[in-house]
Scaffold this active site. Structure first.
Site: not given
Ligand code: MIC
Ligand code: SF4
Length: 641
Positions: A64-65, A119, A379, A534, A536
């Site tokens: 999905d990313h 995640d 965010r 996140s 990550r």
């Molecule tokens: C995000 O919302 O920052 C992400 C991208 O979903 C990350 C995960 C990632 O960096 O792949 C998260 O929230 O953990």
């Molecule tokens: Fe995707 Fe992270 Fe955004 Fe949720 S917050 S939609 S998991 S990138």
């Protein structure tokens, strides 16, 4: 003894440690989820640990990313994920099927179970009564192999809801209010439990919106009871058999009780550049808007989308505004397509985006320079949208849709529109054809790896003595987006040497090169709440690759601190926070008994060779964590290297 919901779930999954607040406990994980951006490394590490098949009740791999697919990298990752899932018994959710948290809630979340996801918004599952926790990919890989997940036995806060939301006031406003109360820092080690008579007025997707943004407060998870509303939702998803009741015992204890009367709430926004910067829509009314993005794992349920469609119907998006809508799942998108709501959105001039993370992670749809962007996501960190000087506000779908047709922030309670009363459907479209479920035959699948897919990087064991240099000195609330930018760089997630070239890209572009050339152990110095945001693990893995051995900060966020340990980087906090100001970039820091201090749990005292000052640091680790650090990380620790 009377138990609250969190205690009920945790104690029934407790496999190691004592259930005493603050102590480390090891719990069994029933379900895991991964997404593609963190998933490739998680499965590469699963393979590197020599694990043969998953041991959970259910593990799902979502894509999905990284669905933008400029160049071969994303498509190669998708193929790797599909083949590795088939090989080891993981359900694969094909690209196009939707955002992991939304889809998991719809099709798999089960009250009373534990879910670990790579995640940070995995806690969305709390909306259906799961203890759902975000973690680094390596922790998820271990859990998939049947290993325990370790976390501090939490403090539990009850959010006691009374009353009912007024028209135009939404679940998003509930969680924004919670962010105003709890703020984005200082909540490490806390789990939230929602209760009280107000709960029954909220649908499961509304509860999920609230649980989703607990991540922004830094709480480990947020859990709702499982009641008749949950049962109805699960029945409508054709999953009634997965339902069970979940409620706190009479007289259950909580470490803190927060009272929230839903009637008192009003439409809110999180203003730039923090989800905790809460403002009233009434005070922002009139501010001109350039872009509106509706979707993300926070706000893209069927009801959210139907409400948006009803607001847009018969209107046209204002000429100065671009409106993007990304329904959260293929289920939602298909239902909108069938009932005509999608036509209303398109008719109004919305640009329909893929059911994926897309704009939320800055993968595309960046606003114009200095643009004001209203988003329903969770965010709004500086530059996350892909435009460094954009002004991103987080709002409800209702406020977002209204802004698209008025061109400005509009207090919905003052608009001439009638509030669209959308109800949850009695039946969702339960179409699982875009999942590939594991079979015995699929176990023979050959795992595909493209040229951008590397090996998980290796680390040396912890050095005996620290001979370090401060390579960067940063302030408070450094997010993982600061450390390891996503967006356009996301496609290098499976290629650590390449991705590591972008560590701290928006703060100091010279950092990676200086680290690679340095002859000492590299050190990061930071203020409060280092590693917010996140899960990550690349924000730890790439610094490890660049030779970082320690981060000294005033405080850390939970997932990031765990990731640092997993990658052999010591997360140290200043005993005396004033020492932070006494350090500067280029300072040589030494500690002759580095290894010994960690191994024996003694205070770590570091000498600043420039000033001669001794800096006392704290590192409260369990014996297990000390072993991991000494080994140079969890991968070495598990494989006995
Ligand atoms: C995000 O919302 O920052 C992400 C991208 O979903 C990350 C995960 C990632 O960096 O792949 C998260 O929230 O953990
Ligand atoms: Fe995707 Fe992270 Fe955004 Fe949720 S917050 S939609 S998991 S990138």
């Amino acid at each position: 003894m009377a138990q609250n919901i969190v205690e009920k779930i945790l104690t029934s999954h407790l496999k190691e440690g004592e259930f005493v607040k603050g102590q480390e406990i090891g719990i069994r994980i029933d379900q895991t989820l991964t997404q593609d951006a963190t998933g490739t490394m998680a499965y590469l590490q699963f393979e590197a640990m020599g694990l043969k098949e998953i041991k959970t009740d259910l593990s799902v791999s979502y894509v999905d990313h990284n669905t933008v697919q400029v160049g071969f990298e994303n498509a190669d990752d998708h193929r790797y994920l599909r083949t590795v899932a088939a090989r080891y018994g993981v359900v694969f959710s094909r690209p196009g099927n939707g955002i992991c948290h939304q889809v998991h809630l719809e099709r798999f979340g089960k009250p009373g179970t534990t879910l670990l996801g790579s995640d940070s918004h995995t806690p969305t599952g709390g909306g259906i009564g799961q203890v759902a926790i975000g973690a680094g990919g390596l922790d998820v890989a271990v859990a998939m192999g049947g290993g325990l997940f370790y976390t501090a036995c939490p403090k539990v806060y009850l959010v006691h809801l009374t009353g009912e939301l007024k028209p135009w006031v939404t679940a998003k406003d509930v969680v924004l209010k919670m962010l105003e109360i709890l703020t984005t820092k200082g909540n490490v080690g806390v789990m939230l439990e929602y209760g009280g008579p107000g709960v029954k007025t909220l649908s499961v997707p509304q509860r999920a919106t609230i649980a989703n943004m607990g991540a922004e407060m830094g709480v480990t998870c947020s859990v709702f009871p499982s009641d008749s509303v949950t049962k109805k939702f699960m029945k409508a998803q054709d999953r009634e058999a997965d339902w069970k009741e979940l409620k706190a015992d009479e007289g259950a204890h909580y470490d803190r009780v927060i009272e929230l009367d839903l009637c008192d709430l009003e439409p809110l926004a999180a203003a730039p550049h923090s989800p905790g910067n809460i403002k009233k829509i009434a005070d922002l009314a009139g501010t001109v808007v350039d872009q509106v993005c509706i979707g993300s794992c926070t706000n893209s349920s069927y009801r959210d989308m139907m409400t948006v469609a009803a607001i847009l119907k018969g209107h046209t998006v204002m000429p100065g505004v671009t409106l993007g809508i990304a329904p959260g799942s293929r289920q939602v998108l298909q239902m909108l397509a069938r009932n005509g709501a999608l036509a209303d959105m398109i008719g109004a001039g919305a640009r329909i985006l893929e059911s994926a993370c897309g704009f939320c992670i800055g993968n595309h749809f960046s606003p114009k320079s200095g643009g004001v962007s209203l988003r329903t996501s969770n965010r709004n960190f500086e530059a996350r949208s892909g435009t460094a000087d954009a002004q991103v506000y987080l709002v409800s779908p209702e406020v977002a849709a209204l802004a698209a047709i008025t061109g400005k922030f509009t207090d919905p309670r003052k608009s001439h529109l009638k509030y669209p009363e959308i109800h949850e459907p009695h039946e969702f479209l339960a179409d699982d054809t875009m999942f590939i479920k594991p079979t015995a035959a699929l176990k023979k699948t050959e795992v595909f790896r493209g040229p951008n897919i590397g090996e998980p990087p290796k680390n040396d064991r912890m050095p005996e003595a620290l001979n370090g240099e401060v390579m960067i000195h940063v302030g408070d609330k450094i997010t993982t987006d600061h450390i390891m930018p996503a967006g356009a760089r996301l496609k290098y997630r499976s290629n650590v040497p390449k991705y590591a070239q972008f560590v701290f890209e928006n703060l100091d572009k010279t950092f990676p090169d200086r680290c690679l050339k340095s002859k000492s152990h590299n050190i990061i110095v930071a203020g409060e709440s280092y590693g917010q945001g996140s899960s990550r693990e690349h924000a730890a893995m790439c610094p490890m690759y660049l030779g970082v051995k320690a981060v000294i900060a005033k405080s850390f966020e939970r997932i990031h601190a765990a990731n640092l340990i997993n990658f052999g980087i010591a997360p140290l906090t200043f005993k005396n926070p004033a020492d932070y100001a006494g350090l500067q970039k280029g300072d040589k820091l030494t500690c002759a008994v580095w290894h010994d201090a960690f191994l024996n749990g003694r205070p770590v005292v570091i000498r600043n060779e420039r000033t001669g000052a001794d800096i006392e640091c704290v590192c409260n680790l369990s014996e297990r964590q000390r072993g991991i650090l000494a080994a140079g990380g969890l991968l070495n620790h598990t494989t006995g290297k």
